[in-house]
Design a protein around this motif. Structure first.
Motif, PDB file in Angstrom:
ATOM      1  N   VAL A   1       1.048  -0.552   8.651  1.00 33.08           N
ATOM      2  CA  VAL A   1       2.017   0.449   8.192  1.00 33.08           C
ATOM      3  C   VAL A   1       3.346  -0.188   7.808  1.00 33.08           C
ATOM      4  O   VAL A   1       3.960   0.161   6.795  1.00 33.08           O
ATOM      5  N   THR A   2       3.791  -1.153   8.615  1.00 33.46           N
ATOM      6  CA  THR A   2       5.103  -1.755   8.355  1.00 33.46           C
ATOM      7  C   THR A   2       5.058  -2.839   7.275  1.00 33.46           C
ATOM      8  O   THR A   2       6.072  -3.471   6.994  1.00 33.46           O
TER       9      THR A   2
ATOM     10  N   ARG B   1      -7.065   0.137   5.656  1.00 29.84           N
ATOM     11  CA  ARG B   1      -5.891   0.965   5.974  1.00 29.84           C
ATOM     12  C   ARG B   1      -4.826   0.827   4.881  1.00 29.84           C
ATOM     13  O   ARG B   1      -4.183   1.803   4.499  1.00 29.84           O
ATOM     14  N   GLY B   2      -4.649  -0.381   4.373  1.00 31.14           N
ATOM     15  CA  GLY B   2      -3.686  -0.585   3.290  1.00 31.14           C
ATOM     16  C   GLY B   2      -4.064   0.179   2.040  1.00 31.14           C
ATOM     17  O   GLY B   2      -3.203   0.792   1.381  1.00 31.14           O
ATOM     18  N   LEU B   3      -5.345   0.170   1.684  1.00 34.19           N
ATOM     19  CA  LEU B   3      -5.813   0.939   0.528  1.00 34.19           C
ATOM     20  C   LEU B   3      -5.578   2.429   0.740  1.00 34.19           C
ATOM     21  O   LEU B   3      -5.181   3.150  -0.177  1.00 34.19           O
TER      22      LEU B   3
ATOM     23  N   GLN C   1      -2.591  -6.714  -3.084  1.00 35.01           N
ATOM     24  CA  GLN C   1      -1.363  -6.621  -2.294  1.00 35.01           C
ATOM     25  C   GLN C   1      -1.655  -6.812  -0.805  1.00 35.01           C
ATOM     26  O   GLN C   1      -0.921  -7.519  -0.104  1.00 35.01           O
ATOM     27  N   MET C   2      -2.721  -6.190  -0.325  1.00 26.90           N
ATOM     28  CA  MET C   2      -3.046  -6.302   1.096  1.00 26.90           C
ATOM     29  C   MET C   2      -3.526  -7.701   1.459  1.00 26.90           C
ATOM     30  O   MET C   2      -3.196  -8.219   2.529  1.00 26.90           O
ATOM     31  N   GLU C   3      -4.306  -8.323   0.573  1.00 22.91           N
ATOM     32  CA  GLU C   3      -4.773  -9.679   0.851  1.00 22.91           C
ATOM     33  C   GLU C   3      -3.599 -10.646   0.984  1.00 22.91           C
ATOM     34  O   GLU C   3      -3.646 -11.582   1.787  1.00 22.91           O
ATOM     35  N   SER C   4      -2.539 -10.402   0.220  1.00 25.26           N
ATOM     36  CA  SER C   4      -1.368 -11.281   0.299  1.00 25.26           C
ATOM     37  C   SER C   4      -0.559 -11.063   1.578  1.00 25.26           C
ATOM     38  O   SER C   4       0.283 -11.882   1.937  1.00 25.26           O
ATOM     39  N   ARG C   5      -0.827  -9.941   2.283  1.00 31.28           N
ATOM     40  CA  ARG C   5      -0.077  -9.603   3.489  1.00 31.28           C
ATOM     41  C   ARG C   5      -0.867  -9.862   4.776  1.00 31.28           C
ATOM     42  O   ARG C   5      -0.337  -9.697   5.875  1.00 31.28           O
ATOM     43  N   VAL C   6      -2.122 -10.229   4.667  1.00 30.34           N
ATOM     44  CA  VAL C   6      -2.987 -10.354   5.838  1.00 30.34           C
ATOM     45  C   VAL C   6      -2.423 -11.330   6.865  1.00 30.34           C
ATOM     46  O   VAL C   6      -2.369 -11.028   8.072  1.00 30.34           O
ATOM     47  N   ASP C   7      -1.985 -12.499   6.426  1.00 33.82           N
ATOM     48  CA  ASP C   7      -1.494 -13.517   7.373  1.00 33.82           C
ATOM     49  C   ASP C   7      -0.264 -13.021   8.122  1.00 33.82           C
ATOM     50  O   ASP C   7      -0.130 -13.230   9.345  1.00 33.82           O
TER      51      ASP C   7
END
Length: 256
Positions: A167-168, A119-121, A129-135
């Motif tokens: 999304v957020t 979804r991030g992609l 970027q998404m891997e850094s936001r997963v947690d």
């Protein structure tokens, strides 16, 4: 870096309806698409947007209001580049994050964690970027071990939580939101609103189509009233909502 901008000049969006066999068919299509039917062509034309003139700059926080079929979603899709103007111009500068359906870009057969990345992609972020936001997203959703399970095992509310978490977490220059929030409990929705406010603060431009006066009051300061595919009024949120609803909506919200 150039600031994000949206400039639309004398834009019109038409949808030709091929093989329309009766007037009743045209009316059925018109009721779903908004706008009006053009009669000058042998092929029926749905005039979804007409005479759209709009200029938005960094810092714009715009609510889109109007009845269903008024043209709100079509205008958002014009801004996103999904639709090209039939006539006129629509020039958009900046990275656009179109959030029209919280479920778009999510696969029911893979895990919640994998869906976070996909979804991030889809929304224009990189894998790193998404891997850094997963947690952070995982903590926000409160889904725990469900994140390791296929999305098809989730309830509707759980899917909305996951989608909202992704999304957020993004960093858009232009954020286009079509209302799709609601299938979650009130406590979680309050938490989501805090994150939405933070998302809007990170966005250069926000355009938000919603029927929720509370969300619009939280996130927007100006409004566009759409009617029959045209812009009826564009101005301060309080004034436009007052004219559209026939009463001072924001004053009523403030008294609650």
């Amino acid at each position: 870096m150039t600031d994000p901008t949206i400039d639309i000049r004398d834009a019109r969006v038409d949808f030709p309806i091929f093989d329309a066999k009766s007037r009743s068919l045209k009316k059925a299509v018109l009721g779903k698409a908004g706008g009006r039917i053009g009669t000058e062509s042998k092929v029926p034309i749905i005039e979804a947007l007409r005479d759209i003139n709009l200029s938005l700059r960094k810092g714009a926080r715009v609510a889109l209001v109007g009845h269903n079929g008024a043209g709100k979603s079509t205008l958002l899709r014009l801004m996103s580049g999904i639709y090209e103007p039939t006539r006129g111009q629509a020039v958009v500068q900046g990275k656009v994050a179109p959030v029209f359906d919280l479920a778009v870009g999510m696969d029911p057969e893979i895990t919640g964690l994998d869906n976070i990345l996909i979804r991030g992609l889809f929304l224009g972020m990189t894998k790193k970027q998404m891997e850094s936001r997963v947690d952070d997203i995982a903590a926000f959703t409160e889904l725990g071990d469900y994140l390791d399970m296929p999305l098809r095992t989730y309830s509707t509310g759980m899917r909305v939580r996951l989608a909202l978490g992704v999304v957020t977490s993004i960093d858009p220059e232009i954020l286009l939101l079509d209302e799709g929030i609601g299938a979650v409990d009130a406590q979680f929705l309050a938490k989501a609103r805090d994150r939405l406010n933070e998302l809007v603060e990170r966005s250069g431009i926000l355009v938000f189509a919603s029927h929720s006066d509370e969300f619009l009051a939280d996130l927007c300061d100006t409004a566009i009233w759409m009617e029959h595919g045209t812009i009826r009024e564009h101005g301060p949120l309080r004034e436009v909502l007052h004219h559209y609803k026939g009463h001072d909506v924001l004053a009523e919200l403030e008294r609650r």
